[in-house]
Design an enzyme around this catalytic site. Sequence first.
Site, PDB file in Angstrom:
ATOM      1  N   LYS A 196       5.872   1.570   3.284  1.00 44.43           N
ATOM      2  CA  LYS A 196       6.992   0.969   2.557  1.00 44.43           C
ATOM      3  C   LYS A 196       6.705   0.984   1.054  1.00 44.43           C
ATOM      4  O   LYS A 196       5.558   1.033   0.616  1.00 44.43           O
ATOM      5  CB  LYS A 196       7.216  -0.477   3.020  1.00 44.43           C
ATOM      6  CG  LYS A 196       7.644  -0.584   4.490  1.00 44.43           C
ATOM      7  CD  LYS A 196       9.051  -0.046   4.716  1.00 44.43           C
ATOM      8  CE  LYS A 196       9.441  -0.094   6.185  1.00 44.43           C
ATOM      9  NZ  LYS A 196       8.902   1.010   6.988  1.00 44.43           N
ATOM     10  N   ASP A 197       7.793   0.891   0.261  1.00 48.48           N
ATOM     11  CA  ASP A 197       7.692   0.909  -1.197  1.00 48.48           C
ATOM     12  C   ASP A 197       6.838  -0.242  -1.713  1.00 48.48           C
ATOM     13  O   ASP A 197       6.740  -1.295  -1.084  1.00 48.48           O
ATOM     14  CB  ASP A 197       9.085   0.790  -1.827  1.00 48.48           C
ATOM     15  CG  ASP A 197      10.003   1.936  -1.440  1.00 48.48           C
ATOM     16  OD1 ASP A 197      10.421   1.977  -0.277  1.00 48.48           O
ATOM     17  OD2 ASP A 197      10.283   2.785  -2.292  1.00 48.48           O
ATOM     18  N   LYS A 198       6.278  -0.031  -2.898  1.00 45.11           N
ATOM     19  CA  LYS A 198       5.540  -1.116  -3.555  1.00 45.11           C
ATOM     20  C   LYS A 198       6.492  -2.012  -4.326  1.00 45.11           C
ATOM     21  O   LYS A 198       6.578  -3.215  -4.065  1.00 45.11           O
ATOM     22  CB  LYS A 198       4.472  -0.560  -4.503  1.00 45.11           C
ATOM     23  CG  LYS A 198       3.758  -1.669  -5.271  1.00 45.11           C
ATOM     24  CD  LYS A 198       2.771  -1.134  -6.298  1.00 45.11           C
ATOM     25  CE  LYS A 198       2.157  -2.298  -7.088  1.00 45.11           C
ATOM     26  NZ  LYS A 198       1.204  -1.831  -8.117  1.00 45.11           N
TER      27      LYS A 198
END
Length: 702
Positions: A339-341
């Site tokens: 998942k995105d940061k």
Amino acid sequence: MEEDIDFRIRFSSLCFITDHVGFRGTIKSSPSDFVVIEIDEQGQLVNKATDEPVYKISKVPPESNNFAKKSKLDLQNLSFEEGSSQEVDTLAGCSDDDQNHQSSSEKEDTIKDGASKDEEEKVDVISSLLDEKTNELLNQFACDTKEKWNSKTELIGPSPEFSLGRILDKNQRAILHSAIRQKFPFLITVGKNSEIVVKPNLEYEELCHLVSEEEAFGFFKYLDAKKENSKFTFKPDTNKDHRKAVHHFVNKKFGNLVETKSFPELNYNAANPNVVITVRFREKAHKYRKRSLLECQERKVIHTAFTLRKENLEMFEAVGFLAIKLGVIPSDFSYAGLKDKKAITYQAMVVRKVTPERLKNIEKEIEKKRMNVLNIRSVEDSLRLGQLKGNHFDIVIRNLKNQTNDSTNLKKRILEAIENVKNKGFVNYYGPQRFGMGRKVHTDQIGLALLKSEMVKAVKLFLTPEDVDDPVNRAKKYFLQTEDAKGTLSLMPEFKVREKALLESLHRFGVTEEGCIRAWFSLPHSMRIFYVHAYSSKIWNEAVSYRLAAYGSRVVEGDLVCLDEDVDDECFPNGKVHLVTEEEESANSYAIHQVVLPVLGYNIQYPKNKVGQWYQEILNRDGLQTCRFKVPTLKLNVPGCYRQILKHPHNLSYQLMEEQNIDVKTEGSHIDEATLSLLISFDLDASCYATICLREIMKHDF
């Protein structure tokens, strides 16, 4: 920075499939502007409360080799084990299978002199179960192992081993495992189809680098005894850094079984205190160790599922922090996707060897790191990558503006763009976050080095600093200048779990090809394979750009198409991929949304047209013309897969909002439009990127 310019050029050269004008705006102004919620295989959002396990878990028969594949020892020493079919008995297993063993002909007399009656009985058991010749060879193997360690001879090739032959009786095998462990804690035993094979215990050797051999011997004997309410204490130590290293070793290797604490020694000197490290079994853990072999096989490893909510935090960093708090290692966590940061993300996870109660106990602690755990419950097995239906996105795009030199009404442009992509889809590129956008070294560069078995280069790329003056990058810069792993360890902040694990291995084994191979094994398999996949993803992005530039939206002879209309992931077999014929091209038998391109691996076929030739040229360019996409030294096998070149967003909705309560129109001005924000929500299939969908909608590279 030059590297960032190259990165922007790489993504600005990507194609579009739609022909609208688009608009400009800002995404990820704050993490709350980019919310990602995983969709499980049943189509449910994972942040919703559930009384049932989110995932369908396939039951695994309780065969002993299943323990082997998931054992901690197998992870740490993977390059020295022979195959996944082995039955590895470790301290992480049950009493009958515990295989941390030791031996030393040199110390045999000392051991016998100090042995208890129980220990002498164990020695007698070995003699009663093995013939005289085998017993003699076992003792000689133990002696040779210790001599090699004492001479500091570096092992070349596979770890040496000695076979005791086949022991058909299960109970006798269990007794022999235990007896050898008692006599030789510096050996391990491995079961292979009723055969018992003895090998050096590399964990014992590692501990001897930190403490005396007497302490290491006592520690492993303590672990094996599993006496209720017992403790083991290392010798007093004034060196804080050394104590920290011992703590880290014990917790990393055996954190699921024991815990460590430091206490000042009685009558200590306040100016220079002697501190002792005490080890004790985790509550109730020892009660589950002493079971028969049959009971051990029937007992299931604990798996706890949960939904992880994190904010502005890299996923691997989040897992590392959770591992420290729970006393396990990062590879005990499994998940369906990354998942995105810079976002608020919700994703399903499963952790092994941790009870739901234990996970609930750390809820308050992890809130400080902008993490929460939801829907905590017991399940039967781990997750695997790709075990999800997709992701739901709620995104706010701020500072909306027309494209340069476009005077058309902005709201009209936004509506036109959204409807166009909703109907025609977007080019299914891998997103920039997969490659480490904005960093000096991109993940695909590390992956290429690993595929070429350039292990030292890969490590140095991993530890390349950014042009930022902070503790992490100062530590990395120091390492590249000095190759002093020990000194770098002291500089690297504690929260950098991956970097510290790598550096600890480099300190033990050296910055050599062999040392760097061992260092890579300090990282979970999912991370090692991640870098190789990043390289394959980069080539796929280039391939689809070439394909669209060469043939556009026509489906031509030699293209590969997917015959399954319902496919929604990359993991479909070669049997579902069809090579387009000349007749099918003439008859327009297929549409562009059915075309797939291979993601590099050893089990894929290439298009039979210009695109297939392009793949071969790229592999030659990167020095991979003979690459089989297997890295045996790191246990990495990359079969490859197929990826559709076009995808569509599902359940798309949007709302235009005024950022401020201003509705002023001045002649020739767009003040009211400049304050617009767009809230857009949609679902994407697994392995699709919202930033790429937005890129197609806005015609704008971020």
